[in-house]
Design a protein around this motif. Sequence first.
Motif, PDB file in Angstrom:
ATOM      1  N   HIS A 156       2.429   6.348  -6.948  1.00 20.26           N
ATOM      2  CA  HIS A 156       1.399   7.256  -7.453  1.00 20.26           C
ATOM      3  C   HIS A 156       1.946   8.681  -7.576  1.00 20.26           C
ATOM      4  O   HIS A 156       1.725   9.360  -8.572  1.00 20.26           O
ATOM      5  CB  HIS A 156       0.180   7.231  -6.525  1.00 20.26           C
ATOM      6  CG  HIS A 156      -0.815   8.310  -6.805  1.00 20.26           C
ATOM      7  ND1 HIS A 156      -1.727   8.242  -7.828  1.00 20.26           N
ATOM      8  CD2 HIS A 156      -1.009   9.506  -6.201  1.00 20.26           C
ATOM      9  CE1 HIS A 156      -2.453   9.350  -7.844  1.00 20.26           C
ATOM     10  NE2 HIS A 156      -2.040  10.136  -6.858  1.00 20.26           N
ATOM     11  N   LEU A 206       0.837  -1.199   0.000  1.00 22.82           N
ATOM     12  CA  LEU A 206       0.000   0.000   0.000  1.00 22.82           C
ATOM     13  C   LEU A 206       0.876   1.253   0.000  1.00 22.82           C
ATOM     14  O   LEU A 206       0.622   2.214  -0.723  1.00 22.82           O
ATOM     15  CB  LEU A 206      -0.931   0.000   1.218  1.00 22.82           C
ATOM     16  CG  LEU A 206      -1.873  -1.193   1.334  1.00 22.82           C
ATOM     17  CD1 LEU A 206      -2.564  -1.204   2.687  1.00 22.82           C
ATOM     18  CD2 LEU A 206      -2.879  -1.199   0.202  1.00 22.82           C
ATOM     19  N   PHE A 207       1.906   1.238   0.823  1.00 26.91           N
ATOM     20  CA  PHE A 207       2.833   2.364   0.915  1.00 26.91           C
ATOM     21  C   PHE A 207       3.592   2.537  -0.396  1.00 26.91           C
ATOM     22  O   PHE A 207       3.698   3.634  -0.938  1.00 26.91           O
ATOM     23  CB  PHE A 207       3.799   2.127   2.079  1.00 26.91           C
ATOM     24  CG  PHE A 207       4.644   3.309   2.401  1.00 26.91           C
ATOM     25  CD1 PHE A 207       5.923   3.422   1.889  1.00 26.91           C
ATOM     26  CD2 PHE A 207       4.166   4.320   3.216  1.00 26.91           C
ATOM     27  CE1 PHE A 207       6.716   4.514   2.186  1.00 26.91           C
ATOM     28  CE2 PHE A 207       4.952   5.418   3.512  1.00 26.91           C
ATOM     29  CZ  PHE A 207       6.222   5.517   2.990  1.00 26.91           C
ATOM     30  N   ASP A 222       2.751   1.530  -3.388  1.00 25.21           N
ATOM     31  CA  ASP A 222       1.844   2.002  -4.431  1.00 25.21           C
ATOM     32  C   ASP A 222       1.523   3.490  -4.272  1.00 25.21           C
ATOM     33  O   ASP A 222       1.409   4.215  -5.255  1.00 25.21           O
ATOM     34  CB  ASP A 222       0.553   1.184  -4.437  1.00 25.21           C
ATOM     35  CG  ASP A 222       0.777  -0.255  -4.896  1.00 25.21           C
ATOM     36  OD1 ASP A 222       1.866  -0.572  -5.427  1.00 25.21           O
ATOM     37  OD2 ASP A 222      -0.159  -1.073  -4.714  1.00 25.21           O
ATOM     38  N   ALA A 223       1.398   3.937  -3.029  1.00 30.79           N
ATOM     39  CA  ALA A 223       1.120   5.356  -2.790  1.00 30.79           C
ATOM     40  C   ALA A 223       2.295   6.217  -3.250  1.00 30.79           C
ATOM     41  O   ALA A 223       2.110   7.243  -3.911  1.00 30.79           O
ATOM     42  CB  ALA A 223       0.827   5.603  -1.310  1.00 30.79           C
TER      43      ALA A 223
END
Length: 126
Positions: free
Chosen positions: A107, A100-101, A103-104
């Motif tokens: 982004h 999640l981190f 991917d953030a």
Amino acid sequence: MADPLTKAASQLRKGVLEYCVLALMRDGPRYGVELVEELSAVAVMTTSQGTIYPLLSRLRRDRLVDTELRESPNGPPRRYYTLTPEGRTALADFHTSWPLFRDAVDHFLAPAPRTPHDTENPHEGT
């Protein structure tokens, strides 16, 4: 001035080193020099005993690892570090959080999509 890539890599390593060390202990006990060698197999994770031993002491104080002394065939006894149940939980939490981190961050690092407005001449019509 320091190379920004080196500074970035250093900061990232500081943030994840603890979890890489825990991951190396996932399948069994490890001793400090062994951890340094395993980490050094991946260039960006190269670290020193001067970094690993204080980290291992903190992990022990935080009850994420236990230790035991074992006789060594080459010299003095070695202190082996083993994951505790709390250490396994911390590693599992990181394993869940990391994608999640990552991917953030990806982004924000990805180039912004271009819009038709981006290609217009800002001075046109003035």
